[in-house]
Write an enzyme that holds these catalytic residues in place. Structure first.
Site, PDB file in Angstrom:
ATOM      1  N   GLU A 146       0.612   2.360   1.314  1.00 19.45           N
ATOM      2  CA  GLU A 146      -0.106   2.777   0.100  1.00 19.45           C
ATOM      3  C   GLU A 146      -0.780   1.599  -0.597  1.00 19.45           C
ATOM      4  O   GLU A 146      -1.758   1.783  -1.314  1.00 19.45           O
ATOM      5  CB  GLU A 146       0.843   3.521  -0.862  1.00 19.45           C
ATOM      6  CG  GLU A 146       1.805   2.660  -1.658  1.00 19.45           C
ATOM      7  CD  GLU A 146       3.032   2.198  -0.865  1.00 19.45           C
ATOM      8  OE1 GLU A 146       3.078   2.429   0.364  1.00 19.45           O
ATOM      9  OE2 GLU A 146       3.940   1.617  -1.494  1.00 19.45           O
ATOM     10  N   CYS A 148       9.180   2.501   3.623  1.00 22.48           N
ATOM     11  CA  CYS A 148      10.088   1.449   3.155  1.00 22.48           C
ATOM     12  C   CYS A 148      11.486   2.001   2.884  1.00 22.48           C
ATOM     13  O   CYS A 148      12.161   2.418   3.805  1.00 22.48           O
ATOM     14  CB  CYS A 148       9.496   0.725   1.946  1.00 22.48           C
ATOM     15  SG  CYS A 148      10.329  -0.849   1.610  1.00 22.48           S
ATOM     16  N   HIS A 205       4.402  -1.067   3.353  1.00 18.63           N
ATOM     17  CA  HIS A 205       3.884  -0.225   2.272  1.00 18.63           C
ATOM     18  C   HIS A 205       2.404   0.089   2.501  1.00 18.63           C
ATOM     19  O   HIS A 205       1.531  -0.575   1.948  1.00 18.63           O
ATOM     20  CB  HIS A 205       4.073  -0.923   0.923  1.00 18.63           C
ATOM     21  CG  HIS A 205       5.453  -0.804   0.365  1.00 18.63           C
ATOM     22  ND1 HIS A 205       5.862   0.284  -0.389  1.00 18.63           N
ATOM     23  CD2 HIS A 205       6.521  -1.608   0.468  1.00 18.63           C
ATOM     24  CE1 HIS A 205       7.127   0.121  -0.735  1.00 18.63           C
ATOM     25  NE2 HIS A 205       7.557  -1.024  -0.225  1.00 18.63           N
TER      26      HIS A 205
END
Ligand code: MN
Length: 242
Positions: free
Chosen positions: A221, A117, A219
């Site tokens: 994660e 990002c 993202h």
């Protein structure tokens, strides 16, 4: 966990900063999802605060075998020679400088880099590129890249260049991803190649041919537990780091 004669890879992870005010302390913060996703892939995080001294950053990179550039607030447009658009917020020249140093040192050592990002945008700016400062007002017919759905919900597609290193790592040429950004890569930094796009043309993935460097605008994660392509990015980083 037992270590059968081999240490797990230590991965430098950049942090966000929150300025202090009055009695509120200045802080370095990190979304816990980065820790969970990295640990699930077998990596050990070495946290790099934006306020870290140059000596600290150098020592961490010397001890690390990989780097994650994380998400966060906007990069100071002065870094790429522009005046700020009115929507630009949360800038930290200190964080920008620390992460630019991380990129330089990681490149010197040939470390694998996963840029997420803001991290992908930082990588682009560190290599001389520029950003679209505000997608809604500057990209015609843009998708909603600042989703209202929870972070773990994928809300738009990306098309990945089939012959790219990124496609190989993700294991797919089309992926559903989350989207929590109002800026995007504009002019490319030196050597960077766009390899993934949203349906509106916004660049969602970058790589640097000849180096183990991947950038994604989403993202992973926050998707690693549910989307195999997201977990694959962290496994790639730890695999190269080993
Ligand atoms: Mn997006």
């Amino acid at each position: 966990m037992r270590y059968c004669g081999r240490m797990p890879p230590f991965i430098a992870v950049s942090m966000s900063s929150i300025p202090g005010s009055g009695t509120r302390p200045e802080r370095a913060t990190l979304n816990a999802a980065y820790l969970r996703a990295l640990e699930a892939a077998g990596g050990v995080p070495l946290l790099v605060a934006p306020q870290a001294s140059r000596a600290t950053v150098e020592a961490i990179v010397a001890a690390a075998s990989g780097l994650i550039l994380t998400g966060g607030a906007d990069i100071d447009p002065a870094r790429y020679g522009q005046q700020p658009h009115p929507t630009v917020s949360g800038t930290s020249p200190e964080r920008d400088a620390t992460e630019a140093l991380l990129v330089r040192l990681a490149f010197e050592r040939g470390l694998p880099v996963l840029a997420i990002c803001r991290g992908m945008q930082l990588l682009n700016v560190a290599l001389g590129g520029t950003l679209v400062q505000d997608i809604p007002s500057q990209v015609p017919n843009a998708l909603a890249h600042a989703q209202e759905a929870p972070r773990g919900t994928a809300t738009h597609d990306v098309r990945v260049e089939p012959s790219s290193a990124l496609a190989k790592v993700l294991g797919c040429e089309r992926a559903r991803v989350n989207s929590m950004h109002h800026q995007a890569v504009d002019q490319l930094g030196e050597g960077l190649v766009p390899v993934a796009w949203a349906p509106d043309g916004v660049v969602e993935g970058l790589e640097l041919p000849g180096r183990p460097v991947l950038g994604v605008q989403w993202h992973p994660e926050d998707l690693h537990a549910t989307e195999p392509h997201a977990a694959a990015l962290f496994r790639w980083l730890c695999g190269v780091a080993r």
